[in-house]
Enzyme design. Structure first.
Site, mmCIF file in Angstrom:
data_model
loop_
_atom_site.group_PDB
_atom_site.id
_atom_site.type_symbol
_atom_site.label_atom_id
_atom_site.label_comp_id
_atom_site.label_asym_id
_atom_site.label_seq_id
_atom_site.Cartn_x
_atom_site.Cartn_y
_atom_site.Cartn_z
ATOM 1 N N ASP A 113 -0.155 2.029 2.112
ATOM 2 C CA ASP A 113 -0.178 3.283 2.873
ATOM 3 C C ASP A 113 -1.569 3.786 3.238
ATOM 4 O O ASP A 113 -1.713 4.945 3.612
ATOM 5 C CB ASP A 113 0.534 4.381 2.061
ATOM 6 C CG ASP A 113 2.012 4.121 1.917
ATOM 7 O OD1 ASP A 113 2.550 3.266 2.633
ATOM 8 O OD2 ASP A 113 2.635 4.795 1.081
ATOM 9 N N SER A 125 11.872 3.371 5.219
ATOM 10 C CA SER A 125 10.745 2.651 4.609
ATOM 11 C C SER A 125 10.969 2.310 3.136
ATOM 12 O O SER A 125 10.254 1.474 2.600
ATOM 13 C CB SER A 125 9.456 3.466 4.756
ATOM 14 O OG SER A 125 9.526 4.645 4.000
ATOM 15 N N HIS A 168 7.364 7.004 -1.298
ATOM 16 C CA HIS A 168 6.972 5.600 -1.448
ATOM 17 C C HIS A 168 6.718 5.262 -2.911
ATOM 18 O O HIS A 168 6.550 6.143 -3.747
ATOM 19 C CB HIS A 168 5.724 5.287 -0.613
ATOM 20 C CG HIS A 168 6.029 5.079 0.837
ATOM 21 N ND1 HIS A 168 5.049 4.942 1.779
ATOM 22 C CD2 HIS A 168 7.199 4.998 1.518
ATOM 23 C CE1 HIS A 168 5.596 4.774 2.972
ATOM 24 N NE2 HIS A 168 6.904 4.813 2.832
#
Length: 193
Positions: free
Chosen positions: A137, A56, A96
């Site tokens: 997210d 990701s 992230h």
């Protein structure tokens, strides 16, 4: 039946040797745990080193990259910082990038001036997104609108590419993990100094 063999091994000092090797093995494990906890205290994070488990964050980080984290107490996270966060109820931390930040003002009515206090560090809300993902997210947050500072494990400060594949292989193939641990234990017991 094995009495003669046991007497011979005792005469050779096998039991003392085995005890010393077990203590040596325990010492190595305890040293590793102390180093891990010491790094965690020094960098103010529960996990100073993590492995990237998915794609990701490509192209910034690839699966198997080893990341080094810090979590400064009063530092403000900026848009673009790469963070590792953990949501309650989810075992695996997520790596992230910060997409948005929102500073929270706290009303402090116990002070005589009764002014709002601005506290950028611990009272910051974050929204994150994987570089290789199309959406933010919010779905991963399990009902939360934003990440709070308590969810953040740390900010990525450095990385070593592909070293984490060892960890991934041991998690994907548990037999490999047990074989490696058994081999290391056997090596520690049989090694003579």
């Amino acid at each position: 039946m094995f009495a003669e063999e046991l007497k011979t091994l005792r005469r050779l000092g096998f039991s003392t040797h085995l005890l010393l090797q077990l203590l040596n093995f325990a010492s190595v494990i305890a040293s590793g745990l102390m180093i891990w906890k010491g790094l965690g205290l020094f960098f103010n994070t529960e996990s100073p080193i993590v492995v990237v488990l998915s794609g990701s964050m490509e192209p910034a980080f690839y699966r198997g990259d080893l990341l080094f984290l810090t979590n400064p107490v009063n530092a403000r996270y900026q848009t673009g910082d790469i963070t590792v966060y953990k949501i309650p109820g989810v075992e695996i931390p997520i790596v992230h990038r910060v997409l948005e930040t929102h500073d929270v003002f706290i009303s402090n009515s116990t002070r005589k001036s009764k002014k709002d206090v601005y506290s950028p560090g611990p009272n910051q809300l974050l929204l994150t997104k994987g570089d290789n993902n199309h959406a933010d997210d919010l779905e991963l947050y399990r009902g939360l609108e934003f990440l709070e500072r308590r969810h953040i494990v740390g900010k990525v400060r450095g990385f070593v590419p592909y070293i984490g594949y060892i960890t991934i292989a041991m998690n994907d193939f548990p037999q490999l993990k047990y074989a490696m641990l058994g081999g290391l234990g056997l090596l520690a017991l049989l090694q003579r100094e």
